[in-house]
Structures are given as structure tokens and as C-alpha cells.
Design a protein around this motif. Structure first.
Motif, PDB file in Angstrom:
ATOM      1  N   GLY A  70      39.780  38.491  39.477  1.00  0.00           N
ATOM      2  CA  GLY A  70      40.334  39.378  38.469  1.00  0.00           C
ATOM      3  C   GLY A  70      41.659  38.886  37.936  1.00  0.00           C
ATOM      4  N   GLU A  71      41.855  39.037  36.620  1.00  0.00           N
ATOM      5  CA  GLU A  71      43.162  38.706  36.046  1.00  0.00           C
ATOM      6  C   GLU A  71      43.692  39.805  35.134  1.00  0.00           C
ATOM      7  OE1 GLU A  71      43.164  35.039  33.854  1.00  0.00           O
ATOM      8  OE2 GLU A  71      41.141  35.345  33.081  1.00  0.00           O
ATOM      9  N   MET A  72      43.232  41.045  35.369  1.00  0.00           N
ATOM     10  CA  MET A  72      43.829  42.167  34.637  1.00  0.00           C
ATOM     11  C   MET A  72      45.301  42.304  35.001  1.00  0.00           C
ATOM     12  SD  MET A  72      40.913  45.145  34.798  1.00  0.00           S
ATOM     13  CE  MET A  72      40.928  45.186  36.589  1.00  0.00           C
ATOM     14  N   GLY A 121      21.557  40.797  38.750  1.00  0.00           N
ATOM     15  CA  GLY A 121      22.755  41.522  39.169  1.00  0.00           C
ATOM     16  C   GLY A 121      23.615  40.760  40.151  1.00  0.00           C
ATOM     17  N   LEU A 122      23.486  39.423  40.154  1.00  0.00           N
ATOM     18  CA  LEU A 122      24.260  38.601  41.082  1.00  0.00           C
ATOM     19  C   LEU A 122      25.500  37.998  40.431  1.00  0.00           C
ATOM     20  CD1 LEU A 122      21.343  36.722  42.883  1.00  0.00           C
ATOM     21  CD2 LEU A 122      22.506  38.831  43.573  1.00  0.00           C
ATOM     22  N   TYR A 123      25.521  37.996  39.105  1.00  0.00           N
ATOM     23  CA  TYR A 123      26.690  37.525  38.370  1.00  0.00           C
ATOM     24  C   TYR A 123      27.081  38.624  37.393  1.00  0.00           C
ATOM     25  CZ  TYR A 123      29.701  34.862  35.227  1.00  0.00           C
ATOM     26  OH  TYR A 123      30.763  34.442  34.456  1.00  0.00           O
ATOM     27  N   LEU A 124      28.263  39.208  37.617  1.00  0.00           N
ATOM     28  CA  LEU A 124      28.696  40.366  36.842  1.00  0.00           C
ATOM     29  C   LEU A 124      30.001  40.050  36.134  1.00  0.00           C
ATOM     30  CD1 LEU A 124      28.000  43.131  39.530  1.00  0.00           C
ATOM     31  CD2 LEU A 124      26.496  42.372  37.684  1.00  0.00           C
ATOM     32  N   PRO A 125      29.939  39.591  34.870  1.00  0.00           N
ATOM     33  CA  PRO A 125      31.156  39.256  34.132  1.00  0.00           C
ATOM     34  C   PRO A 125      31.679  40.446  33.331  1.00  0.00           C
ATOM     35  CG  PRO A 125      29.246  38.487  32.916  1.00  0.00           C
ATOM     36  CD  PRO A 125      28.713  39.180  34.151  1.00  0.00           C
ATOM     37  N   MET A 126      33.004  40.534  33.212  1.00  0.00           N
ATOM     38  CA  MET A 126      33.650  41.544  32.378  1.00  0.00           C
ATOM     39  C   MET A 126      34.822  40.888  31.657  1.00  0.00           C
ATOM     40  SD  MET A 126      33.895  44.999  34.745  1.00  0.00           S
ATOM     41  CE  MET A 126      34.466  45.973  33.350  1.00  0.00           C
ATOM     42  N   ASP A 127      35.123  41.386  30.472  1.00  0.00           N
ATOM     43  CA  ASP A 127      36.299  40.930  29.746  1.00  0.00           C
ATOM     44  C   ASP A 127      37.533  41.633  30.306  1.00  0.00           C
ATOM     45  OD1 ASP A 127      38.270  41.644  27.258  1.00  0.00           O
ATOM     46  OD2 ASP A 127      37.449  39.627  27.093  1.00  0.00           O
ATOM     47  N   ALA A 128      38.529  40.861  30.750  1.00  0.00           N
ATOM     48  CA  ALA A 128      39.697  41.442  31.404  1.00  0.00           C
ATOM     49  C   ALA A 128      40.473  42.363  30.479  1.00  0.00           C
ATOM     50  CB  ALA A 128      40.609  40.330  31.927  1.00  0.00           C
ATOM     51  N   GLY A 155      23.689  34.088  48.570  1.00  0.00           N
ATOM     52  CA  GLY A 155      22.947  35.305  48.271  1.00  0.00           C
ATOM     53  C   GLY A 155      23.827  36.492  47.954  1.00  0.00           C
ATOM     54  N   GLY A 156      25.090  36.224  47.617  1.00  0.00           N
ATOM     55  CA  GLY A 156      26.012  37.307  47.313  1.00  0.00           C
ATOM     56  C   GLY A 156      26.169  37.531  45.823  1.00  0.00           C
ATOM     57  N   VAL A 157      27.191  38.322  45.491  1.00  0.00           N
ATOM     58  CA  VAL A 157      27.442  38.703  44.107  1.00  0.00           C
ATOM     59  C   VAL A 157      28.813  38.189  43.692  1.00  0.00           C
ATOM     60  CG1 VAL A 157      27.648  40.631  42.486  1.00  0.00           C
ATOM     61  CG2 VAL A 157      26.047  40.783  44.410  1.00  0.00           C
ATOM     62  N   ALA A 158      28.872  37.586  42.506  1.00  0.00           N
ATOM     63  CA  ALA A 158      30.125  37.114  41.933  1.00  0.00           C
ATOM     64  C   ALA A 158      30.521  38.046  40.797  1.00  0.00           C
ATOM     65  CB  ALA A 158      29.975  35.687  41.423  1.00  0.00           C
ATOM     66  N   VAL A 159      31.671  38.693  40.940  1.00  0.00           N
ATOM     67  CA  VAL A 159      32.220  39.572  39.906  1.00  0.00           C
ATOM     68  C   VAL A 159      33.380  38.832  39.244  1.00  0.00           C
ATOM     69  CG1 VAL A 159      33.372  41.768  39.432  1.00  0.00           C
ATOM     70  CG2 VAL A 159      31.574  41.644  41.182  1.00  0.00           C
ATOM     71  N   VAL A 160      33.327  38.693  37.923  1.00  0.00           N
ATOM     72  CA  VAL A 160      34.360  37.939  37.202  1.00  0.00           C
ATOM     73  C   VAL A 160      34.951  38.831  36.121  1.00  0.00           C
ATOM     74  CG1 VAL A 160      34.869  35.921  35.790  1.00  0.00           C
ATOM     75  CG2 VAL A 160      33.200  35.755  37.653  1.00  0.00           C
ATOM     76  N   ILE A 161      36.225  39.199  36.286  1.00  0.00           N
ATOM     77  CA  ILE A 161      36.945  40.009  35.297  1.00  0.00           C
ATOM     78  C   ILE A 161      38.041  39.111  34.757  1.00  0.00           C
ATOM     79  CG2 ILE A 161      38.157  42.177  34.871  1.00  0.00           C
ATOM     80  CD1 ILE A 161      36.967  43.216  37.519  1.00  0.00           C
ATOM     81  N   ALA A 162      37.763  38.455  33.627  1.00  0.00           N
ATOM     82  CA  ALA A 162      38.631  37.384  33.150  1.00  0.00           C
ATOM     83  C   ALA A 162      38.676  37.366  31.630  1.00  0.00           C
ATOM     84  CB  ALA A 162      38.128  36.040  33.684  1.00  0.00           C
ATOM     85  N   THR A 163      39.593  36.569  31.105  1.00  0.00           N
ATOM     86  CA  THR A 163      39.673  36.382  29.661  1.00  0.00           C
ATOM     87  C   THR A 163      38.449  35.601  29.190  1.00  0.00           C
ATOM     88  OG1 THR A 163      40.860  34.286  29.853  1.00  0.00           O
ATOM     89  CG2 THR A 163      42.194  36.311  29.784  1.00  0.00           C
ATOM     90  N   PRO A 164      38.084  35.717  27.919  1.00  0.00           N
ATOM     91  CA  PRO A 164      36.926  34.959  27.416  1.00  0.00           C
ATOM     92  C   PRO A 164      37.064  33.455  27.644  1.00  0.00           C
ATOM     93  CG  PRO A 164      37.561  36.643  25.832  1.00  0.00           C
ATOM     94  CD  PRO A 164      38.636  36.633  26.894  1.00  0.00           C
ATOM     95  N   GLU A 165      38.284  32.922  27.466  1.00  0.00           N
ATOM     96  CA  GLU A 165      38.494  31.488  27.657  1.00  0.00           C
ATOM     97  C   GLU A 165      38.221  31.077  29.091  1.00  0.00           C
ATOM     98  OE1 GLU A 165      40.617  33.078  24.245  1.00  0.00           O
ATOM     99  OE2 GLU A 165      40.708  33.603  26.389  1.00  0.00           O
ATOM    100  N   HIS A 166      38.726  31.839  30.030  1.00  0.00           N
ATOM    101  CA  HIS A 166      38.515  31.491  31.433  1.00  0.00           C
ATOM    102  C   HIS A 166      37.065  31.710  31.853  1.00  0.00           C
ATOM    103  CE1 HIS A 166      43.061  31.882  32.500  1.00  0.00           C
ATOM    104  NE2 HIS A 166      42.749  30.695  32.029  1.00  0.00           N
ATOM    105  N   ARG A 167      36.458  32.806  31.398  1.00  0.00           N
ATOM    106  CA  ARG A 167      35.041  33.025  31.728  1.00  0.00           C
ATOM    107  C   ARG A 167      34.196  31.867  31.214  1.00  0.00           C
ATOM    108  NH1 ARG A 167      35.522  37.840  29.307  1.00  0.00           N
ATOM    109  NH2 ARG A 167      33.712  37.456  27.979  1.00  0.00           N
ATOM    110  N   GLY A 168      34.482  31.420  30.002  1.00  0.00           N
ATOM    111  CA  GLY A 168      33.720  30.310  29.437  1.00  0.00           C
ATOM    112  C   GLY A 168      33.845  29.050  30.271  1.00  0.00           C
ATOM    113  N   GLU A 169      35.057  28.757  30.748  1.00  0.00           N
ATOM    114  CA  GLU A 169      35.275  27.568  31.575  1.00  0.00           C
ATOM    115  C   GLU A 169      34.578  27.707  32.919  1.00  0.00           C
ATOM    116  OE1 GLU A 169      36.412  23.842  32.712  1.00  0.00           O
ATOM    117  OE2 GLU A 169      36.546  24.755  30.715  1.00  0.00           O
ATOM    118  N   PHE A 170      34.678  28.888  33.533  1.00  0.00           N
ATOM    119  CA  PHE A 170      34.002  29.106  34.817  1.00  0.00           C
ATOM    120  C   PHE A 170      32.492  28.927  34.657  1.00  0.00           C
ATOM    121  CE2 PHE A 170      37.441  32.544  35.793  1.00  0.00           C
ATOM    122  CZ  PHE A 170      38.395  31.552  35.930  1.00  0.00           C
ATOM    123  N   GLU A 171      31.949  29.521  33.606  1.00  0.00           N
ATOM    124  CA  GLU A 171      30.492  29.480  33.417  1.00  0.00           C
ATOM    125  C   GLU A 171      30.002  28.066  33.127  1.00  0.00           C
ATOM    126  OE1 GLU A 171      29.734  32.435  30.452  1.00  0.00           O
ATOM    127  OE2 GLU A 171      30.156  34.108  31.823  1.00  0.00           O
TER     128      GLU A 171
END
Length: 299
Positions: free
Chosen positions: A118-120, A71-78, A38-54
Motif C-alpha cells: 500500500g502507498e496511500m 481473486g488472487l490478484y486484487l489491484p486498487m488505485d491508491a 497459493g496466496g493473495v496479492a493485494v496492491v493499492i498503488a499509483t497507476p505508474e507503480h501498478r503498471g511496473e509491478f504488473e
């Protein structure tokens, strides 16, 4: 080393990975730990890694579209996020608070558990911007003092382990290391049992790495440095073991600022033994935050 299934709020861990699949497997398990609870996953990653995670999250049965809407999955481009943090070609703390601080605060609204990946920082490191990378890690640490969340960072092993000083610095900035055969870190509470526990960790780690022939020397060094932290610094301490090529670095960080005398010999084997075993050793001031004593041994 620790797993990713029990990363509570306040944990700041790092994985050094050789293949993207290694990172994807760990991060997916880590994110599932938030979404299944029931928590929130924040993903700040490259498009390639986000795609693999998803892809992997979808295969695990996660409704990502629904999680985004809730609002439980919050992706951002690193890369994009990083560009928003840079002011005059340097990472800006006010921009970090505005972009990342706001995101983490919103994610944890209502007391929801938050796990961020995060991978910034890794992108900065890959570009050779080591000072900015270190400062960004410190901003994450400061943010962790204001909001309850766990943070998972991923670095390509060949990006940071090529330099023992840089690698030890990355280890120092994280509370734990997951899935690595080239580094580990552990925090020990202030207690009489802590030096012995640190010695046991060092020996077990060296044996796990197939470097048991060094275990005796490492045990002596870790015991001496840990005893100094207990007897003289009188604080909790962090033991960091990191390996590159033929060099093993042992670092012990405590909370006592460095004074003119430097580290003193506890009534055990003494720093003379450390000096005799080491190819080199030294002390790094962390200002008011304490100091790190490090020792390099040849493998």
C-alpha cells in the motif's frame, strides 16, 4: 534490514526508496511470494507503480488475468482508495474498515495467506498531511490485529528523510525496514540477552552504513536504553536507528507507560553518559502503549 521473501502474516515493513526501480524490484519479489504460494496479492498503488509491478510479474510468468479472475490478484488505485477513506478532509476509521477491512477479509477467506502493498500513506505524506498519514498507518496496525496478513509500505526517501523527527516516526510505526541505508528497526523479546543483541545490531548496522567511527558511542547509548527497557519496563522493546544528513537518531520503544520519573539509569554506564554523548535527547509518551526514548548524535 530484512528481505521480502519470508514476510509472514503480521509483519508490517517499510521501504524508503530513491528510484522507482528499487521499489518495483522489492515489491515484485514480495508479491511473487504470495502468488507462488497459493496466496493473495493485494496492491493499492499509483497507476505508474501498478503498471511496473504488473509488467515485472508478467515477465516472471504470472498469469495476471487468471489471477484476477480467481481473486488472487486484487489491484486498487491508491488515489481513488484514499478518496474513499476521507471524511470531512480527514481519514475516517469507519470508511477504512468498510473499504480496506472488507478487502483484506475477503482476500484471506478460507485461510489463504495475504500480502498487501500500500502507498496511500505515502501519498498523504507527500501532500504534507503527516497526522493523517500516521493515523492511517495506525489503522493498518489495528487491522493487522484482526486479520492475518503482511503489509509492505513504500515511501520516497526524499519525502520523509528530510526531517529526522518525521523519519523516526515512520520507522516507529513499522516492525521492519527493508533495503534502506538510512534507517533500520528491530524488535527484541524480553530477555537478559536482549540488550547485548541490540548492541550487536547497532554496531553491525553502523559498520554496514560506513559509519563505524560512531559504533562505540552508539553501542553505549543502545546498551543503556535497552537495559532500561529490560530492567525497568520489563517488556520487549524496539530499537530504531535513523539517519539524516549529519544526525543519527537512536530510538528505543518499550511497553511501559511514561511516569513522572521518566527513564531511569540502569546499573551500567548511566544516563549521564547518554547525556554527555548526545546533541539532544528526550522521551515521548505513547500513552498506554508505552514510551520511546530517543537520542540524537552528530555524525
Amino acid at each position: 534490514m530484512v528481505g521480502t521473501e519470508n514476510l509472514n502474516a503480521g509483519r508490517h515493513v517499510v521501504q524508503f526508496y530513491g528510484r522507482d526501480e528499487e521499489l518495483a524490484e522489492r515489491v515484485t519479489d514480495y508479491l511473487l511470494g504470495a502468488l507462488d504460494d497459493g496466496g493473495v496479492a493485494v496492491v493499492i498503488a499509483t497507476p505508474e507503480h501498478r503498471g511496473e509491478f504488473e509488467t515485472r510479474l508478467g515477465q516472471a510468468g504470472v498469469d495476471l488475468a487468471g489471477a484476477r479472475d480467481d481473486g488472487l490478484y486484487l489491484p486498487m488505485d491508491a488515489g481513488q482508495a484514499l478518496s474513499e477513506l476521507m471524511v470531512a478532509d480527514k481519514v475516517d476509521s469507519a470508511a477504512f474498515d468498510r473499504v480496506i477491512g472488507t478487502l483484506i477479509a475477503a482476500a484471506g477467506a478460507g485461510g489463504r495467506p495475504v500480502r498487501a502493498f500500500g502507498e496511500m500513506v505515502a501519498l498523504l505524506w507527500d501532500d504534507g498531511l503527516v497526522n493523517d498519514a500516521v493515523r492511517l498507518e495506525e489503522m493498518w496496525e489495528e487491522l493487522g490485529g484482526r486479520y492475518p496478513f503482511s503489509l509492505f509500505c513504500g515511501y520516497r526517501a526524499d519525502s520523509v528523510t528530510c526531517d529526522i523527527d518525521a523519519f523516526a516516526e515512520v520507522c516507529r510505526l513499522h516492525g521492519e525496514i527493508v533495503g534502506s541505508r538510512s534507517g533500520t528497526a528491530r524488535t527484541f523479546a524480553f530477555s537478559r540477552e536482549a540488550p547485548a543483541a541490540a548492541r550487536h545490531l547497532a554496531v553491525a548496522t553502523l559498520n554496514a552504513w560506513g559509519a563505524g567511527d560512531l559504533a562505540g558511542d552508539v553501542a553505549l547509548v543502545v546498551t543503556e536504553l535497552a537495559a532500561n527497557a529490560f530492567v525497568h519496563a520489563r517488556s520487549a522493546f524496539v530499537v530504531i536507528l535513523s539517519v539524516h544528513d549529519d544526525l543519527l537518531r537512536i530510538s528505543v520503544r518499550d511497553a511501559a507507560p511514561l511516569d513522572g520519573a521518566g527513564p531511569r539509569a540502569a546499573p551500567l554506564h548511566g544516563l549521564a553518559v547518554v547525556d554527555a554523548l548526545a546533541s539532544r535527547w528526550g522521551v515521548e509518551s505513547l500513552g498506554n502503549a508505552g514510551k520511546t526514548v530517543w537520542v540524537d548524535l552528530l555524525r
